[in-house]
Design a protein around this motif. Structure first.
Motif, PDB file in Angstrom:
ATOM      1  N   LEU A   1      29.048 -27.557 -15.332  1.00 44.64           N
ATOM      2  CA  LEU A   1      27.925 -27.332 -14.826  1.00 44.64           C
ATOM      3  C   LEU A   1      27.802 -27.553 -13.446  1.00 44.64           C
ATOM      4  N   GLY A   2      28.663 -28.312 -12.965  1.00 46.92           N
ATOM      5  CA  GLY A   2      28.667 -28.483 -11.203  1.00 46.92           C
ATOM      6  C   GLY A   2      29.295 -27.351 -10.756  1.00 46.92           C
ATOM      7  N   LEU A   3      30.275 -26.661 -11.334  1.00 42.56           N
ATOM      8  CA  LEU A   3      30.969 -25.464 -10.863  1.00 42.56           C
ATOM      9  C   LEU A   3      30.254 -24.322 -11.046  1.00 42.56           C
ATOM     10  N   LEU A   4      29.271 -24.333 -12.083  1.00 37.62           N
ATOM     11  CA  LEU A   4      28.194 -23.031 -12.385  1.00 37.62           C
ATOM     12  C   LEU A   4      27.004 -23.217 -11.375  1.00 37.62           C
ATOM     13  N   THR A   5      26.732 -24.577 -10.884  1.00 42.48           N
ATOM     14  CA  THR A   5      25.702 -24.633  -9.987  1.00 42.48           C
ATOM     15  C   THR A   5      26.261 -24.240  -8.666  1.00 42.48           C
ATOM     16  N   VAL A   6      27.498 -24.479  -8.285  1.00 44.19           N
ATOM     17  CA  VAL A   6      27.908 -24.092  -7.025  1.00 44.19           C
ATOM     18  C   VAL A   6      27.863 -22.510  -6.873  1.00 44.19           C
ATOM     19  N   LEU A   7      28.502 -21.884  -8.083  1.00 42.50           N
ATOM     20  CA  LEU A   7      28.521 -20.429  -8.208  1.00 42.50           C
ATOM     21  C   LEU A   7      27.112 -19.894  -7.797  1.00 42.50           C
ATOM     22  N   ILE A   8      26.342 -20.305  -8.735  1.00 41.66           N
ATOM     23  CA  ILE A   8      24.703 -20.079  -8.925  1.00 41.66           C
ATOM     24  C   ILE A   8      24.171 -19.969  -7.460  1.00 41.66           C
ATOM     25  N   TRP A   9      24.309 -20.979  -6.761  1.00 41.46           N
ATOM     26  CA  TRP A   9      23.640 -21.179  -5.294  1.00 41.46           C
ATOM     27  C   TRP A   9      24.374 -20.597  -4.536  1.00 41.46           C
ATOM     28  N   GLY A  10      25.642 -20.149  -4.609  1.00 41.64           N
ATOM     29  CA  GLY A  10      26.277 -19.343  -3.722  1.00 41.64           C
ATOM     30  C   GLY A  10      25.840 -17.903  -3.824  1.00 41.64           C
ATOM     31  N   GLY A  11      25.570 -17.474  -5.333  1.00 43.41           N
ATOM     32  CA  GLY A  11      25.190 -15.991  -5.366  1.00 43.41           C
ATOM     33  C   GLY A  11      23.796 -15.783  -5.077  1.00 43.41           C
ATOM     34  N   GLU A  12      23.081 -16.961  -5.021  1.00 41.67           N
ATOM     35  CA  GLU A  12      21.402 -16.838  -4.700  1.00 41.67           C
ATOM     36  C   GLU A  12      21.503 -16.695  -3.283  1.00 41.67           C
ATOM     37  N   SER A  13      22.492 -17.515  -2.453  1.00 38.45           N
ATOM     38  CA  SER A  13      22.262 -17.382  -1.030  1.00 38.45           C
ATOM     39  C   SER A  13      22.821 -16.089  -0.601  1.00 38.45           C
TER      40      SER A  13
END
Length: 596
Positions: A70-82
């Motif tokens: 979940l932590g890894l997915l959060t980083v990827l999702i926030w990175g994609g959003e940004s």
């Protein structure tokens, strides 16, 4: 009538690829923006159910591994959003600048091609408002408004999909306000349209008054009319403010109405979803996702108020800009190619009739100007002298008759080619806010400094230019306000000298100079007119004594013509005017005095 938005979209067709990319970035940004709420629900599910969680059923039994994932997915999702937020902001904002620039330049070029009659019926301030304020207003909508609409639409679809997957019953209740919210936004939008149209018109009037006063600031000061003009500006500004107030009162009601609709959907999810969770029909993680997503779905809809307001302001401005672009050109620029080098300069004015609206100015004027000769026109103010020149330059089109150049109707000639063949020095000298050299070279930008100086010397302008702080590199100020009237006129004459046209038009070329300067300019003109067709309009008859033929106009008709000596000998209107200007006694007045 086609809607302003549809007309604007038609105009943006050349930028279709950028629009598609911007839309794609906006959609992907919203996709990643929605996912964190889903992850929160999954995280709650992991913490509550542990080995029985959703991720455990997917094959990841270790709770710590689930949390790390979940932590890894959060980083990827926030990175994609940004990343996609950066991309869509760059794309939409640059696109807004590009469309704004293109639209402003197209509108300005179109305005330059409109006939002079159009400008007589339009406020300069209104045109400035359209070319500047209205296009800037449209840019604000393109900057953020389109992206906001796309994201609200995508958010509704994505969140609705999650709702129907997790809890179809709650989805129906939570999403029930959405159609009402959208309907309300469009309802407000339709009623804002006429209000903002009035606001933009009031802005144009205010701009017009401000522009007029700034141009006439010297006159305002000389008549000590500052307070009176301030009151006029205040009145126009108050009208603009009141129209804005009417729109603001209406637009401000949008957010509260939408907020109450949102509240009903959120409460339904919170209460009914909680009941389903307590009864075991809905998982705790799913309930968490729904609560967060309800807010994520409904709360951005409050932005519809701002979007609606921004959209309607933009469409009111877009309507004005596109209407300006669609103003028909009554004097087309195309035509038969005219090379300045082939122009001999023979002019024929044949049976010209012209009127400004209902006011007749020319009545059957017939004039022949042989190539290389100098012809002068005299007469009282309003007799039609300057109108003849304006028709030659095709600022207007005669209602009857025609003008030929070397036997060709000027209506059939390329407009730019015709004007390049004519050197025009008007009584209202226009100078750009550039240097002296740039103004002299206005008609021949590629001219060398030596050519510019030679033209200034021929116009008796070199002496005063040399005494300016930076000489030929001195900036003259807006409309040449740093120079005297005589200096501006001599620079305008130098501009015509440098252009070296086969036809020269002098409209009161010595009206703003003293006697000494007039004599200097007259010496220049005596050399300048040799070998070229010259048309002169003058009130000072001393400047046209050497003309090959002088035409006297009264009320749009030619009442006399001939050389200076012939007209003086004829003892008509010209002779009376000559005696008046030279201080000679008028025999007619002598007879009248004797009778008394």
């Amino acid at each position: 009538m086609t809607s302003p938005l549809r007309r604007l979209l038609q105009y943006t067709r050349p930028h279709r690829r950028d629009i598609v990319l911007g839309t794609t970035y906006s959609i992907l940004n919203k996709f990643f923006d929605v996912l964190p709420e889903v992850l929160i629900g999954v995280a709650v599910d992991v913490v509550v159910n542990r080995q029985d969680s959703f991720l455990a059923r997917m094959g990841l039994s270790s709770v710590s591994m689930q949390l790390l994932l979940l932590g890894l997915l959060t980083v990827l999702i926030w990175g994609g959003e940004s990343l996609f937020q950066y991309l869509y902001e760059v794309k939409w904002r640059n696109l807004a600048q590009t469309i704004q620039h293109g639209l402003r330049m197209d509108a300005y070029r179109h305005v330059q091609q409109l006939d002079m009659n159009y400008f007589e019926n339009q406020s300069t301030g209104k045109l400035l408002g359209i070319l500047n304020d209205d296009i800037n207003q449209m840019e604000r909508f393109l900057n953020g408004g389109i992206n906001a609409i796309i994201q609200v639409f995508c958010s509704s679809i994505l969140v609705s999909a999650v709702f129907f997957v997790l809890a179809p019953k709650i989805a129906l209740i939570a999403l029930l306000p959405v159609p009402l919210i959208l309907y309300g936004a469009f309802w407000f939008q339709r009623r804002l349209e006429p209000r903002y149209a009035v606001v933009r018109e009031a802005a144009g009037v205010l701009n017009g008054r401000l522009n007029n006063n700034l141009l006439g600031i010297a006159t305002i000061k000389s008549f000590a009319a500052e307070e009176r003009e301030a009151e006029h500006i205040e009145a126009a500004s108050n009208i603009y403010r009141e129209h804005n107030r009417a729109a603001i009162r209406f637009s401000s009601a949008i957010t509260p109405v939408i907020r109450m609709a949102i509240l009903s959907g959120f409460v339904a999810t919170l209460v009914y979803g909680g009941m389903l969770t307590l009864s075991g029909e809905l998982a705790v993680g799913g309930y968490s996702v729904l609560v967060f997503l309800t807010q994520r779905l409904l709360w951005p809809l409050t932005g519809l108020a701002e979007i609606t307001d921004l959209y309607q302001r933009s469409m009111a401005s877009t309507q004005r800009v596109l209407n300006l672009l669609e103003t028909p050109l009554h004097i087309p620029y195309g035509g038969q190619t005219l090379s300045r080098g082939t122009v001999k300069g023979q002019l024929q004015f044949e049976g010209l009739h012209f009127a400004y609206g209902e006011q007749a100015v020319l009545d059957g004027v017939e004039v022949t100007v042989p190539a290389g000769q100098t012809v002068a026109f005299v007469g009282s103010t309003g007799s039609g002298k300057s109108t003849l020149i304006k028709l030659l330059l095709r600022f207007y089109t005669a209602q009857q008759g025609r003008i030929t150049l070397d036997g060709q109707d000027i209506q059939q000639l390329d407009l730019q080619g015709l004007r390049r063949a004519i050197g025009y020095v008007s009584q209202d000298t226009f100078l750009t806010d550039g240097t002296v050299a740039e103004n002299i070279a206005y008609g021949l930008p590629e001219a060398s400094r030596e050519q510019i100086i030679a033209a200034a010397q021929a116009a008796e302008a070199h002496a005063f230019i040399s005494q300016l702080p930076q000489g030929y590199d001195t900036r003259v100020g807006e409309r040449g306000q740093k120079l005297s009237g005589g200096q501006r006129q001599r620079i305008a004459l130098a501009r015509a000298v440098l252009k070296d046209p086969p036809i020269l038009v002098l409209d009161e070329a010595t009206s703003a100079v003293d006697n000494e300067t007039e004599a200097a300019i007259q010496r220049s003109l005596d050399h300048l007119v040799v070998g070229r067709t010259t048309l002169m309009i003058a009130h000072r008859l001393s400047t046209i004594r050497n003309a090959h033929c002088i035409y006297v106009l009264e009320q749009g008709r030619i009442v006399e013509h001939g050389t200076h000596d012939q007209l003086v000998a004829a003892n008509g209107s010209y002779a009376s005017l000559w005696r008046l200007q030279t201080g000679q006694r008028d025999p007619g007045n002598d007879l009248g005095l004797a009778a008394l």
